[in-house]
Design a protein around this motif. Sequence first.
Motif, PDB file in Angstrom:
ATOM      1  N   ASN A  39       7.957   6.708 -11.654  1.00 48.54           N
ATOM      2  CA  ASN A  39       6.951   7.238 -12.689  1.00 48.54           C
ATOM      3  C   ASN A  39       7.068   6.523 -13.841  1.00 48.54           C
ATOM      4  N   ILE A  40       6.066   6.134 -14.655  1.00 46.19           N
ATOM      5  CA  ILE A  40       6.244   5.151 -15.780  1.00 46.19           C
ATOM      6  C   ILE A  40       5.687   6.067 -16.934  1.00 46.19           C
ATOM      7  N   LYS A  41       6.275   5.875 -18.157  1.00 47.92           N
ATOM      8  CA  LYS A  41       6.015   6.467 -19.375  1.00 47.92           C
ATOM      9  C   LYS A  41       5.985   5.543 -20.703  1.00 47.92           C
ATOM     10  N   PHE A  42       5.009   5.579 -21.419  1.00 45.87           N
ATOM     11  CA  PHE A  42       4.906   4.535 -22.588  1.00 45.87           C
ATOM     12  C   PHE A  42       5.320   5.385 -23.683  1.00 45.87           C
ATOM     13  N   ASN A  43       6.066   4.760 -24.771  1.00 47.32           N
ATOM     14  CA  ASN A  43       6.431   5.526 -25.770  1.00 47.32           C
ATOM     15  C   ASN A  43       6.395   4.318 -27.209  1.00 47.32           C
ATOM     16  N   ASN A  44       5.127   4.508 -27.928  1.00 48.77           N
ATOM     17  CA  ASN A  44       5.001   3.513 -29.108  1.00 48.77           C
ATOM     18  C   ASN A  44       5.689   4.083 -30.067  1.00 48.77           C
ATOM     19  N   LEU A  45       6.920   3.533 -30.566  1.00 47.53           N
ATOM     20  CA  LEU A  45       7.546   3.831 -31.864  1.00 47.53           C
ATOM     21  C   LEU A  45       7.122   2.865 -32.858  1.00 47.53           C
TER      22      LEU A  45
ATOM     23  N   GLN B 290       9.667   3.543 -19.932  1.00 47.01           N
ATOM     24  CA  GLN B 290      10.474   4.030 -18.841  1.00 47.01           C
ATOM     25  C   GLN B 290      10.130   4.056 -17.567  1.00 47.01           C
ATOM     26  N   PHE B 291      10.857   3.515 -16.543  1.00 42.82           N
ATOM     27  CA  PHE B 291      10.678   3.442 -15.082  1.00 42.82           C
ATOM     28  C   PHE B 291      11.601   4.401 -14.553  1.00 42.82           C
ATOM     29  N   HIS B 292      11.297   5.524 -13.876  1.00 46.22           N
ATOM     30  CA  HIS B 292      11.995   6.601 -13.382  1.00 46.22           C
ATOM     31  C   HIS B 292      11.725   6.666 -11.969  1.00 46.22           C
ATOM     32  N   ASN B 293      12.962   6.618 -11.019  1.00 47.36           N
ATOM     33  CA  ASN B 293      12.575   6.964  -9.502  1.00 47.36           C
ATOM     34  C   ASN B 293      13.908   7.821  -9.205  1.00 47.36           C
ATOM     35  N   THR B 294      13.605   8.692  -8.258  1.00 47.24           N
ATOM     36  CA  THR B 294      14.582   9.535  -7.624  1.00 47.24           C
ATOM     37  C   THR B 294      15.407   9.287  -6.599  1.00 47.24           C
ATOM     38  N   GLY B 295      15.642   7.771  -6.418  1.00 47.81           N
ATOM     39  CA  GLY B 295      16.592   7.383  -5.548  1.00 47.81           C
ATOM     40  C   GLY B 295      17.705   7.675  -5.572  1.00 47.81           C
ATOM     41  N   PRO B 296      18.782   7.174  -4.691  1.00 46.94           N
ATOM     42  CA  PRO B 296      20.214   7.469  -4.833  1.00 46.94           C
ATOM     43  C   PRO B 296      20.823   6.617  -6.257  1.00 46.94           C
ATOM     44  N   VAL B 297      21.636   7.443  -6.961  1.00 45.51           N
ATOM     45  CA  VAL B 297      22.135   7.075  -8.342  1.00 45.51           C
ATOM     46  C   VAL B 297      23.129   5.971  -8.407  1.00 45.51           C
ATOM     47  N   ILE B 298      23.212   5.056  -9.316  1.00 47.59           N
ATOM     48  CA  ILE B 298      23.998   4.027  -9.252  1.00 47.59           C
ATOM     49  C   ILE B 298      25.325   4.681  -9.756  1.00 47.59           C
ATOM     50  N   PRO B 299      26.507   4.365  -9.056  1.00 47.24           N
ATOM     51  CA  PRO B 299      27.935   4.984  -9.625  1.00 47.24           C
ATOM     52  C   PRO B 299      28.083   4.406 -11.203  1.00 47.24           C
ATOM     53  N   ALA B 300      28.862   5.183 -11.782  1.00 46.99           N
ATOM     54  CA  ALA B 300      29.069   4.737 -13.265  1.00 46.99           C
ATOM     55  C   ALA B 300      29.849   3.649 -13.662  1.00 46.99           C
TER      56      ALA B 300
ATOM     57  N   PRO C 166       0.928  -1.090  -0.037  1.00 45.10           N
ATOM     58  CA  PRO C 166      -0.199  -0.012  -0.032  1.00 45.10           C
ATOM     59  C   PRO C 166       0.844   1.121   0.063  1.00 45.10           C
ATOM     60  N   LYS C 167       2.090   1.177   0.534  1.00 43.88           N
ATOM     61  CA  LYS C 167       2.910   2.606   0.405  1.00 43.88           C
ATOM     62  C   LYS C 167       3.438   2.788  -0.803  1.00 43.88           C
ATOM     63  N   PHE C 168       3.582   1.673  -1.749  1.00 46.78           N
ATOM     64  CA  PHE C 168       4.083   2.178  -2.972  1.00 46.78           C
ATOM     65  C   PHE C 168       3.098   3.050  -3.852  1.00 46.78           C
ATOM     66  N   SER C 169       3.834   3.832  -4.633  1.00 44.87           N
ATOM     67  CA  SER C 169       3.030   4.876  -5.597  1.00 44.87           C
ATOM     68  C   SER C 169       3.478   4.507  -7.104  1.00 44.87           C
ATOM     69  N   ILE C 170       2.801   4.181  -8.027  1.00 44.47           N
ATOM     70  CA  ILE C 170       2.906   3.904  -9.361  1.00 44.47           C
ATOM     71  C   ILE C 170       2.503   4.862 -10.116  1.00 44.47           C
ATOM     72  N   LYS C 171       2.981   6.015 -10.519  1.00 43.71           N
ATOM     73  CA  LYS C 171       2.444   7.017 -11.202  1.00 43.71           C
ATOM     74  C   LYS C 171       2.620   6.499 -12.989  1.00 43.71           C
ATOM     75  N   VAL C 172       1.552   6.909 -13.534  1.00 42.56           N
ATOM     76  CA  VAL C 172       1.728   6.490 -14.990  1.00 42.56           C
ATOM     77  C   VAL C 172       1.383   7.808 -15.933  1.00 42.56           C
ATOM     78  N   ASP C 173       2.253   8.187 -16.881  1.00 43.72           N
ATOM     79  CA  ASP C 173       2.207   9.310 -17.786  1.00 43.72           C
ATOM     80  C   ASP C 173       1.057   8.792 -18.840  1.00 43.72           C
ATOM     81  N   LEU C 174      -0.117   9.291 -18.674  1.00 45.61           N
ATOM     82  CA  LEU C 174      -1.184   8.782 -19.646  1.00 45.61           C
ATOM     83  C   LEU C 174      -1.141   9.309 -20.941  1.00 45.61           C
ATOM     84  N   GLU C 175      -0.178  10.251 -21.161  1.00 48.44           N
ATOM     85  CA  GLU C 175      -0.096  10.886 -22.539  1.00 48.44           C
ATOM     86  C   GLU C 175      -0.166  10.128 -23.827  1.00 48.44           C
ATOM     87  N   GLY C 176       0.464   8.854 -23.652  1.00 45.49           N
ATOM     88  CA  GLY C 176       0.543   7.818 -24.619  1.00 45.49           C
ATOM     89  C   GLY C 176      -0.853   7.073 -25.044  1.00 45.49           C
ATOM     90  N   PHE C 177      -1.614   7.087 -23.788  1.00 44.72           N
ATOM     91  CA  PHE C 177      -2.613   6.249 -23.915  1.00 44.72           C
ATOM     92  C   PHE C 177      -3.993   7.490 -24.474  1.00 44.72           C
TER      93      PHE C 177
END
Length: 454
Positions: free
Chosen positions: A371-377, A384-394, A323-334
Motif C-alpha cells: 500500500n502506497i501513499k503520497f504526502n506532499n509537504l 510511504q510503502f506499507h506491507n503486512t509481512g513479517p516484521v523486522i526485529p528491532a 501478475p500476482k503482485f498488487s500495488i495499491k495507491v491511496d489517491l487522496e493526495g492526487f
Amino acid sequence: MTIRNRLTVLFTAVVSVLLLLFCVVIYFFAEYHRQEEFFKRLREEARTTVELLFDKETISPELLKLLDRNQMTVLHQEEIIVYDYQNKLRYESGTDYINIDKAILDRVRVEKEVRWREGQREIVGIYVVDRQNRFVVFGSGIDKYGFREVQNLALVMAIGWFLATMVVAVVGWIYAYRALAPLKKLIARVDDITATRLDLRVEVSNSQDEIGQLAERFNQMLDRLEDAFRMQRAFVSNASHELRTPLTAITGQIEVALMDNDPQEWQDTLRSVLEDARQLNRLSNGLLSLAKVSMDESAVKFTSVAIDEIFWQVRSEIMKAHPKFSIKVDLEGFSNDTPRFEVMGNEPLLRVALTNFMENGCKFSPNHTVNIKFNNLPNTLEIQFHNTGPVIPADELPHIFKPFRRATNARQVAGHGIGLSLTERIVRLHRGRVVVESEEPKGTTFTLVLPHKF
C-alpha cells in the motif's frame, strides 16, 4: 622555507618594524624638543642684549662683549646681531658667523620671527619694538650639548632596537617551535598510518585551536576511510560468495546433464540453468548499480523530475512482470488541482529506487500487496510503502541497509541483500532519507523522504 621559519621571520619583521617606528618617533620628538629649547634660549639671549644695550639703564657694547666672553651660560659660538629701523648695524657680539641681507631684514619685520639653519648653526631673527626704537635682532649658535644628547639617544635606541630584534627572533623561533610541535607529532603519526593500519588515530591535544581541529577532522576522515575499506572488503567477500553460488549450481547441473542422455532431463536442466543465469544476471546488475552510485557523486546529473509520472510507469511495468503482485495507491493526495510531485533528481536512479521499494513490499507481504501513499509537504515529498509481512526485529533495523545483510524475516524470500543498500544510497545521493517502522501487528512501513529542491 618551513612554516616555522616563515612564522619566525614574519613575527620578527613585524615587531622589528614596530620598534623601529617607535624609536624614530621618539628621536624626532627629542630633536623637536631640543630645537624648541635652543630657539627659546636664542630668543632670550637676543632680547636680553637689546634690553642691556638700549633700555633706560644701559651698558656699553664693549662691556657686553666682555661679559659674553666670560659668561659660562653663553651658547657655543654664539653671535648676536642688532639692526635698527634704518637697517643700520647697531651691535654685533663677535665673529661673523652669518650674513644678513636686506631681504632677511624685511622678512623678519613682516613675520615677526624667522628661523633657519645653516649646517649645525641654528639662527632666529626677531622683531623687537619699544616706545622709542624698532630693532631686528638675530641670535645664532650651535647646540653642541643638545646635538650630543640627541646623538647619544639615537645610538642607544639603535643598539636597543638591534638587541630587541635579536631577542624577538630567538623568542619567535622558540614560540613557533612550541606552537607547531603538535603539527610535527601529527605528521609523524600520519606517516605510521597505512592501508593496513587504518585503525590508528592522531592525538588531539587541544580541540580548541586550529591544529586540534585539524587532528579531529583528520580522525573523522580516517573513520570514513576505514568504513569505506571495511565495506569494500565486505563487498568483495560477499560478492564473490554470491557469484560463486549460482556459478557452482550451473556448473553442477551441466555436469549432471552430460552424464544423462534423456532429452527430457536435458530440458529440465536447461530450464534450471536458465533460471540460475537470470538470477546471476540480476545479481550482476545489482552489483553494477551499487558500484555506480558509490562512485563520484559529481558525475550524477540532477534535473527537475516528476516523480509521480515515474511512479506510475514503474508500477505498470512491475504489474506486467509479476501478475500476482498488487500495488495499491491511496489517491487522496492526487487531484486535478494538485500539481505534479516534482523533485530534483536523476530519473534512472529514482526509477531503480521506486522499483526496489515496490518489489520488496510485494515480495515480503503474504498476499503480495503493498500500500502506497503520497504526502506532499512544503519542502519535502514523502512516499510511504506499507506491507503486512513479517516484521523486522528491532536489533536488525540499523543493519538492513548494509550490502548483503538480510534480516531474519527475509530468509524465506529469494534475494541477495543488495536492493535496500542500493536504494538507500540512491536516496542519500538525492539529499533524502529512508525511515523504517516495523512492529506487530501493523507490519512494516518504508517512508521515502525527498526534498523538492537542494
